[in-house]
Design a protein around this motif. Structure first.
Motif, PDB file in Angstrom:
ATOM      1  N   THR A  39      -1.255 -17.659  22.068  1.00  0.00           N
ATOM      2  CA  THR A  39      -0.316 -16.709  21.456  1.00  0.00           C
ATOM      3  C   THR A  39       0.776 -16.249  23.031  1.00  0.00           C
ATOM      4  O   THR A  39       1.794 -15.757  22.458  1.00  0.00           O
ATOM      5  N   LEU A  74      10.383 -24.625  16.048  1.00  0.00           N
ATOM      6  CA  LEU A  74      11.513 -22.950  16.696  1.00  0.00           C
ATOM      7  C   LEU A  74      12.114 -23.149  16.085  1.00  0.00           C
ATOM      8  O   LEU A  74      13.240 -22.164  15.420  1.00  0.00           O
ATOM      9  N   PHE A  88       5.668 -14.999  15.660  1.00  0.00           N
ATOM     10  CA  PHE A  88       5.057 -15.079  15.893  1.00  0.00           C
ATOM     11  C   PHE A  88       4.067 -14.230  16.050  1.00  0.00           C
ATOM     12  O   PHE A  88       2.561 -14.840  16.518  1.00  0.00           O
ATOM     13  N   VAL A  89       4.515 -12.957  15.954  1.00  0.00           N
ATOM     14  CA  VAL A  89       3.355 -11.883  16.849  1.00  0.00           C
ATOM     15  C   VAL A  89       2.286 -12.039  15.409  1.00  0.00           C
ATOM     16  O   VAL A  89       1.094 -12.200  14.979  1.00  0.00           O
ATOM     17  N   ILE A 125       6.156 -24.377  19.260  1.00  0.00           N
ATOM     18  CA  ILE A 125       7.881 -24.850  19.838  1.00  0.00           C
ATOM     19  C   ILE A 125       8.757 -25.639  20.316  1.00  0.00           C
ATOM     20  O   ILE A 125       9.939 -25.115  20.348  1.00  0.00           O
ATOM     21  N   TYR A 160       3.628 -18.757  23.466  1.00  0.00           N
ATOM     22  CA  TYR A 160       4.078 -18.706  21.952  1.00  0.00           C
ATOM     23  C   TYR A 160       5.772 -17.671  22.817  1.00  0.00           C
ATOM     24  O   TYR A 160       6.615 -17.765  21.800  1.00  0.00           O
ATOM     25  N   VAL A 161       5.072 -16.484  22.346  1.00  0.00           N
ATOM     26  CA  VAL A 161       6.024 -14.812  22.561  1.00  0.00           C
ATOM     27  C   VAL A 161       6.889 -15.378  23.492  1.00  0.00           C
ATOM     28  O   VAL A 161       7.646 -14.849  23.408  1.00  0.00           O
ATOM     29  N   TRP A 175      10.401 -13.877  17.605  1.00  0.00           N
ATOM     30  CA  TRP A 175       8.923 -13.640  18.069  1.00  0.00           C
ATOM     31  C   TRP A 175       8.019 -12.169  17.497  1.00  0.00           C
ATOM     32  O   TRP A 175       6.885 -12.899  17.458  1.00  0.00           O
ATOM     33  N   ALA A 183       9.610 -18.298  22.529  1.00  0.00           N
ATOM     34  CA  ALA A 183      10.196 -17.485  21.844  1.00  0.00           C
ATOM     35  C   ALA A 183      11.678 -16.494  22.205  1.00  0.00           C
ATOM     36  O   ALA A 183      12.561 -16.499  22.244  1.00  0.00           O
ATOM     37  N   VAL A 184      10.811 -15.006  22.958  1.00  0.00           N
ATOM     38  CA  VAL A 184      11.685 -14.669  24.014  1.00  0.00           C
ATOM     39  C   VAL A 184      12.941 -14.903  24.729  1.00  0.00           C
ATOM     40  O   VAL A 184      13.327 -14.880  25.400  1.00  0.00           O
ATOM     41  N   TRP A 226      21.020 -16.390  18.547  1.00  0.00           N
ATOM     42  CA  TRP A 226      20.557 -17.058  17.488  1.00  0.00           C
ATOM     43  C   TRP A 226      21.571 -17.963  16.604  1.00  0.00           C
ATOM     44  O   TRP A 226      20.511 -18.819  15.881  1.00  0.00           O
ATOM     45  N   THR A 274      10.283 -21.142  31.205  1.00  0.00           N
ATOM     46  CA  THR A 274      10.555 -19.852  30.593  1.00  0.00           C
ATOM     47  C   THR A 274      11.226 -18.989  31.973  1.00  0.00           C
ATOM     48  O   THR A 274      12.210 -18.186  31.666  1.00  0.00           O
TER      49      THR A 274
END
Length: 506
Positions: free
Chosen positions: A279, A66, A81-82, A62, A282-283, A78, A286-287, A295, A213
Motif C-alpha cells: 500500500t 494505473l 489506491f488508499v 502500478i 502504491y500510494v 492515490w 501514484a502521487v 492526469w 519515485t
C-alpha cells in the motif's frame, strides 16, 4: 497418520452435503497426516512468506492498471489506491487471524469449509481459481509492452503478430506464454528455490519503483493535483474497484501453510507486513506519477511510467533499466500467484472436490509436479490465445467474494471455537471483520453489470463441475456416509468419538 477414506458416491441429501462442515481439527489432521512421500516440505520462514505475498501483489496496479485508473479518478487516483488498500487491509487482518487458527495451505477455501460448509467452500475455491489462474494470465499479457520498451533502446521490437492474441490482430502472445512457462518450470524444481528467486525479484521491483519515485519527484508539480477529484466520489469509487485488482495476491502467503516452518506465528506476520509494504509503495508511486505528468495526459499504454521517466531524463538507459525491472516485477507476480493456485487445487484435490492428480506430490522435489504442469500450461495457453476482457475484470468480484467469506469466518470461529490455538487476533473485533465485509460488498456493487454477468457465467460453470465431479467424490461426504452406517449398525459405545465432519460441528 490419518487414514484416507476412499470416496464413494454419497447418499446424503444435497442440502445436507452443501451445509456439511469439515472441522478445523479434521482439516489440520488431514494436512499433517498425509502418507509418506506426499508431504509438502516445510522450508519457508517469515521472510520467504512475506516476499511471496509482496511478490504476488506488488506491481500489477502500478505497472499495468494505473494508466486506466487515472482517467477515472483524476489526481485523486492515490485516494482510490488508499480506499482499495483499506478494503484489502481489513480483510488482511481477518486472513491473519484465520491463518493463525487454521494454518494449512487451503487459504479462504479451507476457512469456508470449516465455517460455512462444502457448498460455500466450493464456490470460494472456484472464485480462487478465477482470482489466481485468470489474473496470472492477465498479468502476463502486460509483459510484452515492457519487453518492447526495453528492446526499443536497441532499435528492435516484437511484431504485433507475436505479442497479441488473435482477436487483437495478432497470432499468439509469445512473451506472456514464455513468462508463465518459465515460472512453471521453476515451481516444479522446489518451493524453497522458487522462494529465493522470488525474493530476489521482489527486491529488484521495489528498487525500480523507488527509483521511479525519486526521478519523478524531481519534476513534481503540485498544480497537477488541481482539481483533486474532477470525476467526484463516483470516479474515485470506480477507480478503487478496478484498482482492487492491484491487491490480489496479498493472501498468497496463506496458501503456503503446509510449507511454512512455523505457520501459526509466521503467516499472520507475513500477511500484515506485505499489505503495509504494498500500500505504501502504491500510494507513493501514484502521487509521484501524477505530480510529474498531468492526469489528462495519461494514455492507455501499459508502460506509462516508462514514458514519464523518458520525458524527464531523456536518457534511453533509464527506460531500459525500468522496463527490464518491470518485466522482472511481472514475472514475480506470475510466479507467486501461480504457486498459490497450485496449492489451492492440491488442497481441494485431497478433499475430493477436484481429481486426485492435482493432489499428488513428487517425493523427489516435494512439489505437486502434475498439478503445476497442468495449471502452468493452461494459464500459458490462456495468456497466449484467449482475449480475457471482462473475465479478467471479474477476478475482482471473485476476490471480493472470497475476502468477504474470510471476514465471516473470523466471526464464526470466535463464536463457536474460541478454544482454537492462535497467535493473532483481529483488533477491534467485531467491528473490523464487519467493516471488511461491508467494504468488500461496496466495491463489488460498483463494478459494471457486464462484469457481473461474466462472473455469473463463471460461477454457473463451477456449479456444473461440482455436480459432475465434486458432489460424488467428496471425502467429507464419504466419511459422513461411513460414520452414518457405523452408527446405524453398531451398538452405542461410550468410547465412540464425535463425528469430525458432521453438519454444524467445527
Amino acid at each position: 497418520m490419518t487414514k484416507q477414506v476412499t470416496p464413494a458416491r454419497p447418499h446424503v441429501r444435497l442440502g445436507a452435503q452443501l451445509l456439511q462442515r469439515k472441522s478445523v481439527d479434521a482439516i489440520i489432521a488431514d494436512n499433517e497426516g498425509v502418507e509418506p512421500g506426499q508431504q509438502l516440505r516445510r522450508t519457508l520462514n517469515v521472510w520467504h512468506l512475506t516476499m511471496i505475498s509482496v511478490g504476488a501483489a506488488l506491481g500489477t496496479g502500478i505497472l499495468v492498471i494505473l494508466s486506466t485508473a487515472v482517467p477515472m479518478a483524476g489526481p485523486a487516483v492515490w485516494i482510490a489506491f488508499v480506499l482499495a488498500g483499506v478494503t484489502a487491509f481489513l480483510s488482511a487482518l481477518s486472513y491473519a487471524e484465520m491463518a493463525s487458527r487454521v494454518p494449512v495451505s487451503g487459504s479462504s477455501y479451507s476457512y469456508a469449509y470449516a465455517t460455512m460448509g462444502e457448498g460455500i467452500a466450493w464456490v470460494c475455491g472456484w472464485c480462487l481459481v478465477l482470482e489466481y489462474a485468470v489474473s496470472v494470465a492477465a498479468i502476463a499479457v502486460g509483459a510484452g509492452q515492457y519487453i518492447n520498451e526495453a528492446i526499443s533502446v536497441f532499435g528492435l521490437s516484437i511484431p504485433d503478430a507475436w505479442m497479441q492474441p488473435p482477436d487483437s490482430g495478432g497470432i499468439v502472445n509469445v512473451p506472456a506464454a514464455v513468462i508463465v512457462l518459465l515460472a512453471t518450470l521453476l515451481l516444479i524444481h522446489g518451493a524453497r528455490e522458487s522462494a529465493w528467486v522470488n525474493t530476489l525479484m521482489v527486491l529488484i521491483k521495489v528498487g525500480i519503483l523507488l527509483f521511479f519515485t525519486a526521478v519523478a519527484f524531481t519534476a513534481f508539480n503540485a498544480g497537477n493535483f488541481q482539481p483533486l477529484a474532477p470525476m467526484g466520489v463516483a470516479g474515485i469509487s470506480a477507480a478503487a474497484s478496478q484498482l482492487f485488482f492491484s491487491y490480489i495476491g496479498f493472501d498468497a502467503a496463506s496458501t503456503a501453510g503446509n510449507e511454512a516452518k512455523n505457520p501459526r506465528r509466521d503467516l499472520p506476520r507475513a500477511i500484515i507486513a506485505s499489505m503495509i509494504i504494498v500500500t505504501v509503495l502504491y500510494v507513493l508511486v501514484a502521487v509521484a506519477a501524477v505530480g510529474a505528468l498531468p492526469w489528462t495526459q495519461f494514455s492507455d499504454s501499459e508502460s506509462s511510467l516508462v514514458t514519464i521517466l523518458s520525458d524527464i531524463t531523456h536518457q534511453p538507459w533509464v527506460a531500459l533499466l525500468f522496463s527490464v525491472g518491470a518485466v522482472i516485477a511481472i514475472a514475480s507476480v506470475v510466479l507467486t500467484v501461480l504457486y498459490g493456485q497450485t496449492r489451492i487445487l492440491l488442497t481441494m484435490s485431497r478433499d475430493g472436490l477436484v481429481p486426485k492428480l492435482f493432489g499428488r506430490v513428487s517425493p523427489r522435489t516435494g512439489t505437486p509436479i502434475a498439478n503445476t504442469l497442468i495449471v502452468g500450461v493452461a494459464v500459458a495457453m490462456t495468456a497466449a490465445f484467449v482475449p480475457l476482457g471482462q473475465l479478467a475484470d471479474a477476478t475482482s468480484i471473485g476476490t471480493l467474494f472470497a475476502f468477504a467469506l474470510v471476514n465471516i469466518s473470523v466471526i464464526y470461529l470466535r463464536r463457536n471455537r474460541p478454544d482454537l490455538p492462535h497467535t493473532y487476533k483481529v483488533p477491534l473485533y467485531p467491528i473490523t471483520p464487519v467493516l471488511g465485509f461491508l467494504f468488500c460488498g461496496f466495491l463489488a456493487v460498483t463494478l459494471g453489470l457486464e462484469t457481473w454477468v461474466v462472473f455469473g457465467m463463471w460461477m454457473a460453470i463451477g456449479v456444473l463441475l461440482y455436480f459432475a465431479y465434486g458432489r460424488s467424490h467428496s471425502v467429507v461426504a464419504s466419511t459422513r456416509q461411513v460414520e452414518h452406517r457405523k452408527t446405524a449398525t453398531a451398538e452405542p459405545d461410550e468410547n465412540t468419538t464425535q463425528d469430525p465432519v458432521s453438519p454444524g460441528h467445527s
